[in-house]
Motif scaffolding. Sequence first.
Motif, PDB file in Angstrom:
ATOM      1  N   ALA A  52     -58.925 -59.814 -80.272  1.00  0.00           N
ATOM      2  CA  ALA A  52     -59.885 -60.940 -81.000  1.00  0.00           C
ATOM      3  C   ALA A  52     -58.592 -62.051 -82.371  1.00  0.00           C
ATOM      4  O   ALA A  52     -58.719 -63.109 -81.675  1.00  0.00           O
ATOM      5  N   ILE A  53     -58.431 -61.160 -83.272  1.00  0.00           N
ATOM      6  CA  ILE A  53     -57.460 -61.552 -84.017  1.00  0.00           C
ATOM      7  C   ILE A  53     -55.780 -62.143 -83.220  1.00  0.00           C
ATOM      8  O   ILE A  53     -56.108 -63.219 -83.826  1.00  0.00           O
ATOM      9  N   SER A  54     -55.768 -61.493 -81.991  1.00  0.00           N
ATOM     10  CA  SER A  54     -54.471 -61.840 -81.974  1.00  0.00           C
ATOM     11  C   SER A  54     -54.749 -63.379 -81.277  1.00  0.00           C
ATOM     12  O   SER A  54     -53.544 -64.033 -81.007  1.00  0.00           O
ATOM     13  N   ALA A  55     -56.382 -63.583 -80.900  1.00  0.00           N
ATOM     14  CA  ALA A  55     -56.109 -64.820 -79.657  1.00  0.00           C
ATOM     15  C   ALA A  55     -56.367 -65.811 -80.681  1.00  0.00           C
ATOM     16  O   ALA A  55     -56.713 -66.607 -80.551  1.00  0.00           O
ATOM     17  N   GLY A  56     -56.002 -66.060 -82.133  1.00  0.00           N
ATOM     18  CA  GLY A  56     -56.832 -66.845 -83.602  1.00  0.00           C
ATOM     19  C   GLY A  56     -58.630 -66.675 -83.614  1.00  0.00           C
ATOM     20  O   GLY A  56     -58.334 -67.829 -84.694  1.00  0.00           O
ATOM     21  N   ILE A  57     -58.823 -65.220 -83.162  1.00  0.00           N
ATOM     22  CA  ILE A  57     -60.090 -64.979 -84.051  1.00  0.00           C
ATOM     23  C   ILE A  57     -60.091 -65.688 -85.553  1.00  0.00           C
ATOM     24  O   ILE A  57     -59.408 -64.220 -85.882  1.00  0.00           O
ATOM     25  N   ALA A  58     -60.995 -66.163 -85.967  1.00  0.00           N
ATOM     26  CA  ALA A  58     -61.279 -66.181 -87.748  1.00  0.00           C
ATOM     27  C   ALA A  58     -62.359 -64.679 -88.115  1.00  0.00           C
ATOM     28  O   ALA A  58     -61.402 -64.074 -89.331  1.00  0.00           O
ATOM     29  N   GLU A  59     -62.891 -64.853 -87.115  1.00  0.00           N
ATOM     30  CA  GLU A  59     -63.794 -63.875 -87.441  1.00  0.00           C
ATOM     31  C   GLU A  59     -64.841 -63.090 -86.898  1.00  0.00           C
ATOM     32  O   GLU A  59     -64.338 -63.030 -85.878  1.00  0.00           O
ATOM     33  N   VAL A  60     -65.369 -62.248 -87.078  1.00  0.00           N
ATOM     34  CA  VAL A  60     -65.243 -60.903 -86.198  1.00  0.00           C
ATOM     35  C   VAL A  60     -66.712 -59.868 -86.451  1.00  0.00           C
ATOM     36  O   VAL A  60     -67.075 -59.936 -87.103  1.00  0.00           O
ATOM     37  N   ALA A  61     -67.921 -60.149 -85.916  1.00  0.00           N
ATOM     38  CA  ALA A  61     -69.364 -59.123 -85.755  1.00  0.00           C
ATOM     39  C   ALA A  61     -69.426 -58.188 -84.917  1.00  0.00           C
ATOM     40  O   ALA A  61     -69.046 -58.391 -83.803  1.00  0.00           O
ATOM     41  N   ILE A  62     -69.683 -57.351 -85.418  1.00  0.00           N
ATOM     42  CA  ILE A  62     -69.655 -55.710 -84.549  1.00  0.00           C
ATOM     43  C   ILE A  62     -71.108 -54.906 -84.875  1.00  0.00           C
ATOM     44  O   ILE A  62     -71.546 -55.609 -85.606  1.00  0.00           O
ATOM     45  N   VAL A  63     -71.914 -55.219 -83.701  1.00  0.00           N
ATOM     46  CA  VAL A  63     -73.615 -55.226 -83.636  1.00  0.00           C
ATOM     47  C   VAL A  63     -73.449 -53.978 -83.369  1.00  0.00           C
ATOM     48  O   VAL A  63     -73.075 -52.766 -82.620  1.00  0.00           O
ATOM     49  N   VAL A  64     -74.163 -53.165 -84.458  1.00  0.00           N
ATOM     50  CA  VAL A  64     -74.441 -51.098 -84.346  1.00  0.00           C
ATOM     51  C   VAL A  64     -75.861 -51.565 -84.742  1.00  0.00           C
ATOM     52  O   VAL A  64     -76.397 -52.007 -85.590  1.00  0.00           O
ATOM     53  N   GLN A  65     -75.532 -49.793 -84.744  1.00  0.00           N
ATOM     54  CA  GLN A  65     -77.157 -49.550 -85.020  1.00  0.00           C
ATOM     55  C   GLN A  65     -77.261 -49.174 -86.877  1.00  0.00           C
ATOM     56  O   GLN A  65     -76.534 -48.533 -87.408  1.00  0.00           O
ATOM     57  N   PRO A  66     -78.543 -48.892 -87.184  1.00  0.00           N
ATOM     58  CA  PRO A  66     -78.368 -48.786 -88.539  1.00  0.00           C
ATOM     59  C   PRO A  66     -77.944 -47.857 -89.201  1.00  0.00           C
ATOM     60  O   PRO A  66     -77.581 -48.001 -90.052  1.00  0.00           O
ATOM     61  N   ASP A  67     -78.426 -45.976 -88.463  1.00  0.00           N
ATOM     62  CA  ASP A  67     -78.117 -44.854 -88.945  1.00  0.00           C
ATOM     63  C   ASP A  67     -76.282 -44.946 -88.828  1.00  0.00           C
ATOM     64  O   ASP A  67     -75.435 -44.514 -90.085  1.00  0.00           O
ATOM     65  N   ASP A  68     -75.575 -46.303 -88.239  1.00  0.00           N
ATOM     66  CA  ASP A  68     -74.440 -46.760 -88.006  1.00  0.00           C
ATOM     67  C   ASP A  68     -73.255 -47.279 -88.662  1.00  0.00           C
ATOM     68  O   ASP A  68     -72.092 -47.245 -88.859  1.00  0.00           O
ATOM     69  N   LYS A  69     -73.631 -48.372 -89.547  1.00  0.00           N
ATOM     70  CA  LYS A  69     -73.382 -48.766 -90.544  1.00  0.00           C
ATOM     71  C   LYS A  69     -72.413 -48.356 -91.597  1.00  0.00           C
ATOM     72  O   LYS A  69     -71.245 -48.296 -91.708  1.00  0.00           O
ATOM     73  N   GLU A  70     -72.525 -47.221 -91.802  1.00  0.00           N
ATOM     74  CA  GLU A  70     -71.971 -46.824 -93.255  1.00  0.00           C
ATOM     75  C   GLU A  70     -70.963 -46.466 -92.947  1.00  0.00           C
ATOM     76  O   GLU A  70     -69.319 -46.406 -92.837  1.00  0.00           O
ATOM     77  N   ILE A  71     -70.666 -45.789 -90.853  1.00  0.00           N
ATOM     78  CA  ILE A  71     -69.297 -45.674 -90.408  1.00  0.00           C
ATOM     79  C   ILE A  71     -68.288 -46.479 -90.713  1.00  0.00           C
ATOM     80  O   ILE A  71     -67.399 -46.453 -90.476  1.00  0.00           O
ATOM     81  N   PHE A  72     -68.549 -47.557 -89.309  1.00  0.00           N
ATOM     82  CA  PHE A  72     -67.943 -48.806 -89.462  1.00  0.00           C
ATOM     83  C   PHE A  72     -67.604 -49.177 -90.769  1.00  0.00           C
ATOM     84  O   PHE A  72     -66.510 -49.438 -90.772  1.00  0.00           O
ATOM     85  N   GLU A  73     -68.569 -49.414 -91.595  1.00  0.00           N
ATOM     86  CA  GLU A  73     -67.805 -49.675 -93.023  1.00  0.00           C
ATOM     87  C   GLU A  73     -66.598 -49.272 -94.415  1.00  0.00           C
ATOM     88  O   GLU A  73     -66.166 -49.524 -94.218  1.00  0.00           O
ATOM     89  N   ASP A  74     -66.874 -47.437 -93.390  1.00  0.00           N
ATOM     90  CA  ASP A  74     -66.012 -46.948 -93.599  1.00  0.00           C
ATOM     91  C   ASP A  74     -64.844 -46.720 -93.555  1.00  0.00           C
ATOM     92  O   ASP A  74     -63.605 -46.318 -93.785  1.00  0.00           O
ATOM     93  N   LEU A  75     -64.709 -47.423 -92.210  1.00  0.00           N
ATOM     94  CA  LEU A  75     -63.490 -47.756 -91.396  1.00  0.00           C
ATOM     95  C   LEU A  75     -62.716 -48.889 -91.054  1.00  0.00           C
ATOM     96  O   LEU A  75     -61.622 -49.080 -92.199  1.00  0.00           O
TER      97      LEU A  75
END
Length: 295
Positions: A52-75
């Motif tokens: 996405a960033i390679s195409a010039g996208i400025a902002e990316v949203a990822i839609v996650v399960q509540p229990d997985d939020k911490e995992i993706f934040e950590d990454l």
Amino acid sequence: MQKNQVRKAVIPVAGFGTRLFPATKVVKKELFPIIDQDGRAKPVILAIIEEAISAGIAEVAIVVQPDDKEIFEDLLKNPPKKELLDKLSPQNKEYSRYLEDLGGRITILLQKEQLGYGHAVFCAKDWVQDEPFLLMLGDHIYASDTKKSCASQILDVYKQVNQNIIGLTTMPAEIIHKAGCVAGVWQDINSILEVTQLYEKPTIEYAQQHLRVEGMSENEFLCIFGLYLLTPKIFDFIAEHINKNFRERGEFQLTSCLERLRQEQGMTGYVVKGKCFDTGLPDAYRQTMIDFRKL
């Protein structure tokens, strides 16, 4: 339709990954590793974000399960602990700083109930607001056959036609029951198509009767590649399905809403010059690990 610059991308990653069970009991399928062309091991979701960033996208949203939020934040948001960071090579320390910078462009959204892919997309409605956006699958990675990334190609076509775009690829008849397919009329032969119908997982008999595209062999059909450029009008049709509790295969799906969007605003299909790798199935994931590095 008003023409707008495309600034945002949405990547739903809230599914359970039943087809990769039991590995997905402990590792989200979007966090499965791949080896890129530089020999770097990275989670699938990172490769998608970088696309996405390679195409010039400025902002990316990822839609996650509540229990997985911490995992993706950590990454995506947190650097390694100092004692771990100190053990990294200079190149990986630099890459860790890159990840932190990248994380500043990522928003994590929650899908509190797993009610289907269409519902996951709907969870991004308030974040997208009134802008067109790039929609990407959370278990597909892409490799372009040209100098322009696959996502860049989609955005370029949007600039030309100022209309909803759906990325396409050709598939043989024997596997189209696993995919969404389209029919249409070529505007630029073998490249750009005026879409006249979208249909999810057709039988071969239905496809041969309703989804034939001029100039293609009898055994080939145009199927969804896994990249979309959509206007926020799509949220109106998903909301209608949710409000009426209209479910398909028990969930709120996207393809029927895309068909409504096509009917109201029109839709252009683009045959992407590149390959799409599915990491959501065991055999496909194994083949991706072999083939993606070689490209």
